[in-house]
Design an enzyme around this catalytic site. Structure first.
Site, short mmCIF file in Angstrom:
data_model
loop_
_atom_site.label_atom_id
_atom_site.label_comp_id
_atom_site.label_asym_id
_atom_site.label_seq_id
_atom_site.Cartn_x
_atom_site.Cartn_y
_atom_site.Cartn_z
N ASP A 102 -3.61 -17.47 5.00
CA ASP A 102 -4.73 -18.25 4.45
C ASP A 102 -5.42 -19.06 5.55
OD1 ASP A 102 -2.12 -19.10 4.20
OD2 ASP A 102 -2.48 -20.50 2.57
N ASP B 282 -6.35 -5.54 5.85
CA ASP B 282 -7.48 -5.04 5.09
C ASP B 282 -8.44 -6.19 4.77
OD1 ASP B 282 -9.00 -3.17 3.84
OD2 ASP B 282 -7.68 -2.84 2.14
N TYR C 266 0.81 -1.22 0.00
CA TYR C 266 0.00 0.00 0.00
C TYR C 266 0.85 1.27 0.00
CZ TYR C 266 -4.42 -2.35 0.99
OH TYR C 266 -5.54 -3.11 0.92
N LYS D 139 2.18 -13.98 5.90
CA LYS D 139 2.36 -14.97 4.85
C LYS D 139 3.88 -15.19 4.71
CE LYS D 139 0.70 -17.54 1.52
NZ LYS D 139 -0.04 -18.78 1.80
#
Ligand code: NAP
Length: 401
Positions: A269, A293, A148, A215
């Site tokens: 995930d 987000d 971002y 992740k």
């Protein structure tokens, strides 16, 4: 003028307070009108005249562009510096073209590095879960870094071609010539301060567990490093009060003992499925920008959708409170949109100002109004009951204050 002052990192809030607000685009004006009505009524009922707010309207987004040819005028930036705290409606950002996000610009300009999104179930709301009352999860999302940060180059641009050349010549890495390129930046300093914020939030709100969402199995030196730095902060800050997941099962039979804090981690995930299958196991989630987000919208969906989830962008000097959702343009100016998210963002703003009684009063009134069947169309349509308009919903909340 009665302004917030910041001295030695501490905020001084006058009882007669001038506060800034931006209406935003799309449904922004509708939900802002409804929200200000509820916040004013709340302050009046809770403090009986001892405290009050004078609202100062600032231009941003499409309204500002129409007036001044600028989506975020310098005068608005200067005014936010002056008022320190503001309430904001959603702002539109075009996809794949046009201006960069004004929301992201504001978060970076005012170094509001923490995006805090508490999601809680209110009885009576429709939910896809069997036991939605188990959802009481706050996402503490890093707000200024990650993909971002806005470092992006279009396919075929001089910058993209230059980067492709450097990657080939210096690192022997081949990137296809037709690639658009974005750069992911996660710093140690940025991670440490968001983890500090998550721990402070957990301690202040009597939460006993923080999960690090990342992740890091794939993105080892950005998201993997995020996890390692978060654990390091937790060790240093919590010391003997910290317990690991292994200790939780082996020593404490799965229950966090009084006064202790569990800090564990989940790969992104898996985290997204765990919040659905066992939400009761999670309380505070600390995450880099993009994961944060995604996960906060997913949690909002578990308690009735985006219309009921508030958020605060908080830095050391400035804070802007807003709904988690966007400008939902198809509902603009129709008195249909659900203002709950922004009303609760207003409650979060009160808590930030130290007006805790007002925060609690709003949560209680929203809960009681919904329990009594006051719902806007987004929720009423699922339950097949009559919907209230945006403004009528605000009146129903005021009645319960
Ligand atoms: P969105 O505006 O959040 O709307 C998506 C859908 O969520 C709506 O179509 C509606 O669903 C439902 N919804 C959201 N808020 C609602 C409310 N208050 N009451 C009732 N229903 C509500 O997301 P988007 O369409 O992806 O984004 C639109 C624009 O907003 C984009 O330009 C985006 O960049 C911007 N945005 C701004 C912010 C911000 O200002 N912080 C945040 C997110 C997005 P149904 O269609 O099912 O009724």
């Amino acid at each position: 003028m009665a302004l917030i002052e910041i001295k030695n990192g501490k905020m001084k809030v006058p009882d007669k307070l001038d506060l800034a607000y931006m209406e935003g685009d799309g449904i922004g004006p509708d939900i802002t009108r409804a929200t200000l009505k509820v916040l004013d009524a709340c302050v009046k009922r809770v403090y009986g005249g001892r405290r009050s707010i004078t609202w100062v309207k600032l231009d941003a987004g499409e309204e500002a562009f129409a007036k001044e040819g600028n989506y975020m005028p310098d005068s608005t930036i200067e005014a936010i510096k002056h008022y320190h705290v503001a309430l904001k409606g959603p702002l539109t950002t075009p996809v794949g073209k046009g201006i960069r996000s004004i929301n992201v610009l504001m978060r970076q300009t005012f170094d509001m590095y923490a995006n805090i999104r508490p999601v809680k179930f209110f009885p009576g709301l429709p939910s896809p879960l069997k036991n939605p009352e188990n959802v009481d999860i706050t996402v503490v999302r890093e707000n200024t870094e990650d993909v971002y940060a806005g470092i992006e180059f279009a396919e075929g641009s001089a910058e993209a071609r230059g980067l492709i050349k450097v990657m080939k010549e210096q690192f022997k890495i081949l990137i296809k010539a037709d690639a658009g390129i974005g750069i992911k930046v996660i710093t140690e300093s940025g991670t440490r301060r968001i983890m500090e914020k998550a721990i402070t939030y957990a301690l202040d709100h009597k939460k006993d567990r923080i999960v690090i969402m990342h992740k890091g199995n794939i993105m080892k030196f950005t998201e993997g490093a995020f996890m390692n730095w978060c654990y390091d902060v937790a060790k240093k800050r919590l010391g003997s009060k910290l317990i690991t997941e292994q200790e939780l099962t082996e020593k404490y039979d799965g229950k966090v003992p009084e006064g202790m804090m569990l800090v564990n981690d989940r790969i992104a995930d898996n985290m997204l499925q765990q919040i659905i299958t066992r939400p009761e196991d999670y309380s505070v989630i600390v995450a880099p920008n993009l994961n944060g987000d995604y996960v906060s919208d997913a949690i909002a969906a578990e308690v009735g959708g985006l219309g009921v989830a508030p958020g605060g962008n908080i830095g050391d000097e400035y804070a802007i409170f807003e709904a988690v959702h966007g400008s939902a343009p198809k509902y603009a100016n129709k008195n249909i949109a659900n203002p709950t998210s922004m009303i609760l963002a207003g409650a979060m703003m009160f808590a930030h100002l130290g007006w805790k009684e007002a925060h609690d009063a709003i949560y209680e009134a929203v809960e009681n109004a919904m329990r009594g069947g006051a719902l806007t169309q987004d929720l009423a349509r699922v339950l097949n009951v009559k919907a209230l308009g945006t403004s009528e919903f605000a009146d129903a909340v005021i009645k319960k204050l």
